[in-house]
Design an enzyme around this catalytic site. Structure first.
Site, mmCIF file in Angstrom:
data_model
loop_
_atom_site.group_PDB
_atom_site.id
_atom_site.type_symbol
_atom_site.label_atom_id
_atom_site.label_comp_id
_atom_site.label_asym_id
_atom_site.label_seq_id
_atom_site.Cartn_x
_atom_site.Cartn_y
_atom_site.Cartn_z
ATOM 1 N N SER A 31 130.286 -65.161 -34.341
ATOM 2 C CA SER A 31 129.376 -64.036 -34.117
ATOM 3 C C SER A 31 130.131 -62.775 -33.763
ATOM 4 C CB SER A 31 128.396 -64.364 -32.984
ATOM 5 O OG SER A 31 127.367 -65.200 -33.416
ATOM 6 N N ASP A 38 120.001 -59.208 -35.113
ATOM 7 C CA ASP A 38 120.466 -60.002 -33.976
ATOM 8 C C ASP A 38 119.368 -60.080 -32.921
ATOM 9 O OD1 ASP A 38 122.391 -61.052 -31.868
ATOM 10 O OD2 ASP A 38 123.834 -60.546 -33.411
ATOM 11 N N HIS A 95 123.575 -61.037 -26.828
ATOM 12 C CA HIS A 95 124.311 -61.261 -28.071
ATOM 13 C C HIS A 95 124.265 -60.041 -28.987
ATOM 14 C CE1 HIS A 95 125.204 -63.243 -31.987
ATOM 15 N NE2 HIS A 95 125.846 -64.150 -31.271
#
Length: 572
Positions: free
Chosen positions: A547, A138, A211
């Site tokens: 996600s 990520d 994220h």
């Protein structure tokens, strides 16, 4: 032996010139591993020789990284002509253009039935996943968050071979018994974009986006109390496998996630000894033998590693699902039994349902404010309807609530545009392709999101009020956190749908997991809206996307593997 793939990244000369016109870029080269001529002592020598042979013997290209754990292969920055010549060489099975992938951006353990007080059950049976390692590919990680504390954890599993790679603002000592590995991969990114701007992102495993921190804590965050986002979703935050160990592999940067970097991370994760790989990025669906992620995931599968990946956020249209390889668990997004109501009260007495995560000075509930539609009040109807940067006239917007349409710029950015133009609130309306599914955002001004039909109703009210010469008015009422919402789960409107565009007879996505309005850890250098001007700070943030769904399954996969060590990835 079966075919494997071989990868390296190469740079052209400092001029960056491509020798033949059109189609140049980074390519993934797949070879048969046993085809290396005996004259070469290593595969790397073979790759370098092959590159010289197709580029006229010049020294303008070089191998940046070779791979040998999940696959054998290399990535190279080549002209279209060089790539075509390379594909004809003995032992080369395919030359694949690199894709640039994109990110598919606490109550969920309880909602899924993981209860810490049970005397039996998956959490207890697996000891909360303590001997398993989840590799998260990520944007990196913010290691100081309490979700990654190593209290009461023993040493890493004996099989672990990974390490903690130091870099910008990330000394190697930041790893601990929870975060047992951290690496970053940027060769492919820099091959295409030049050296990164280290004033805007960290050349290290540290997360400058948020994220990666969010997804890692969903998979394996520790129990943290109290946890909330500015008072919303208050309670205990926990990942699916609270004692599982984490290894962060940073592959995503400001310009995207490059295949050659993703493959490098897969290769490192397999060599390091992870048990689960969690990947919340995706791109265009191509045949499996041309899909770098599919090939790398197959190599991981052969090493006994469970791979989960996000299905994409292209819904509700059909044929939008990504990461569709049969050996990957493809995860769509569903709702949980919690939402964050923020209703619009119109001047004609109607109340329209909306959602929001806004914490700040609110609009008065007993007062109505002027309401306008941005598409009728800007420099041109299209850009102003979307509340794009510079499209709103402050003389028309100041002191009013503005109705904006979704599209082009981010939802939170639209609120900033309204705020800079002097607006006091925003109603964000879904378009016809967004449907009625709502996503709650951390806005920088009083704002709420409404469905497509509600947006149409509000526009009609504004038009009707204008015709009757009585100005349209409204207010927004924020109602906090609501629990026990039914029905749940429901497939989120944005969650990508099948059928599987590559193999229609294999159903994809495989399943849905919580992916709407999920609370998880957040870095200290990014505001909750993700807008650079947002100086608010929070330890947890609420995000939506497949996600967020993917790491739920990654954590559950770790629990199952801990409880059933003999299970294969397919059995999990």
């Amino acid at each position: 032996m079966g075919a494997a793939i071989l990868l390296f990244t190469v740079f052209l000369t400092c001029s960056g010139a491509v020798t033949e016109s059109g189609g140049g870029g980074t390519f993934i080269v797949r070879v048969h591993p046993d085809a290396k001529p005996s004259v070469f002592p290593t595969h790397e020598h073979w790759y370098e020789s092959s590159l010289r042979s197709v580029s006229g013997g010049g020294g303008g290209v070089r191998v940046i990284r070779s791979y040998s754990a999940a696959f054998h292969g290399f990535s190279a920055r080549l002209s279209a002509g060089d790539a075509a010549r390379l594909e004809k060489l003995h032992g080369v099975l395919a030359v694949i253009p690199e894709q640039v992938r994109r990110l598919h951006t606490t109550r969920s353990p309880e909602f899924l039935g993981l209860k810490t007080g049970d005397n039996a059950g998956l959490l207890k049976e697996s000891d909360f996943g303590s001997d398993l390692v989840i590799g998260v590919l990520d944007t990196g990680i913010w290691p100081e968050r309490e979700s990654f504390d190593d209290r009461d954890l023993g040493p890493p599993p004996a099989k672990w071979k990974g390490g903690c790679v130091a870099g910008d603002d990330f000394p190697a000592g930041l790893c601990n018994r929870k975060l047992i590995g951290a690496r970053y991969f940027c060769d492919g990114y820099e091959a295409s974009n030049g050296k990164m701007n280290r004033s805007s992102e960290f050349r290290s495993p540290r997360d400058s986006d948020g994220h990666g921190t969010h997804t890692a804590s969903i998979a394996a965050g520790r129990y943290v109390f109290p946890a909330s986002t500015m008072g919303y979703a208050a309670g205990v935050a926990a990942g699916m496998a609270p004692k599982a160990r984490l290894a962060a592999y940073k592959v995503c940067w400001n310009a995207g996630c490059y295949d050659s970097d993703i493959l490098a991370a897969f290769d490192a994760a397999v060599a390091d000894g992870v048990d689960v790989i969690s990947l919340s990025v995706g791109g265009v669906v191509v045949p499996y033998h041309l899909d770098a992620i599919a090939i790398a995931a197959f190599g991981a599968l052969e090493a006994g590693i469970f791979v989960s990946a996000s299905a994409g956020n292209g819904g509700p249209g059909g044929l939008t699902v990504t990461n569709v390889a049969p050996w990957v668990t493809t995860v769509g997004a569903g709702t949980i039994d919690r939402d964050f109501p923020a209703d619009v009260r119109l001047g004609d007495g109607r109340t329209v349902y909306g959602v929001s995560v806004y914490s700040g000075p609110e609009l008065a509930h007993d007062k109505l404010y002027p309401l306008i539609y941005a598409g009728s009040e800007g420099s041109d109807g299209y850009s102003s309807s979307l509340c794009l940067e510079g499209s709103l006239d402050p003389k028309l917007v100041a002191g009013k609530i503005v109705l904006c349409d979704r599209g082009i710029n981010s939802r939170a950015a639209k609120g900033e545009v309204v705020k800079k133009a002097g607006g006091i609130g925003m109603i964000l309306a879904n378009g016809i392709f967004d449907g009625e599914g709502l996503v709650a955002d951390c806005h920088v001004l009083p704002a709420t999101a409404v469905g497509a039909s509600a947006g149409d109703a509000i526009r009609r009210y504004i038009q009707s009020a204008a015709k009757s010469k009585s100005p349209a008015k409204a207010t927004i009422i924020f109602r906090g956190t609501r629990l026990n919402v039914t029905p749940a789960p429901v497939v989120a409107s944005f969650s990508a749908r099948g059928p599987n565009p590559e193999t229609p007879e294999i159903l994809k996505p495989d399943l849905v997991a919580p992916g709407l309005n999920i609370l998880a850890a957040w870095p200290d250098n990014v505001g909750p809206s993700g807008i650079p001007s947002d100086k608010r700070r929070t330890e947890f943030n609420i995000l939506s996307g497949t996600s967020m769904a993917c790491p739920h399954v990654s954590g559950l996969g770790a629990l199952l593997k801990a409880a059933h060590p003999d299970w294969s990835p397919a059995a999990i």
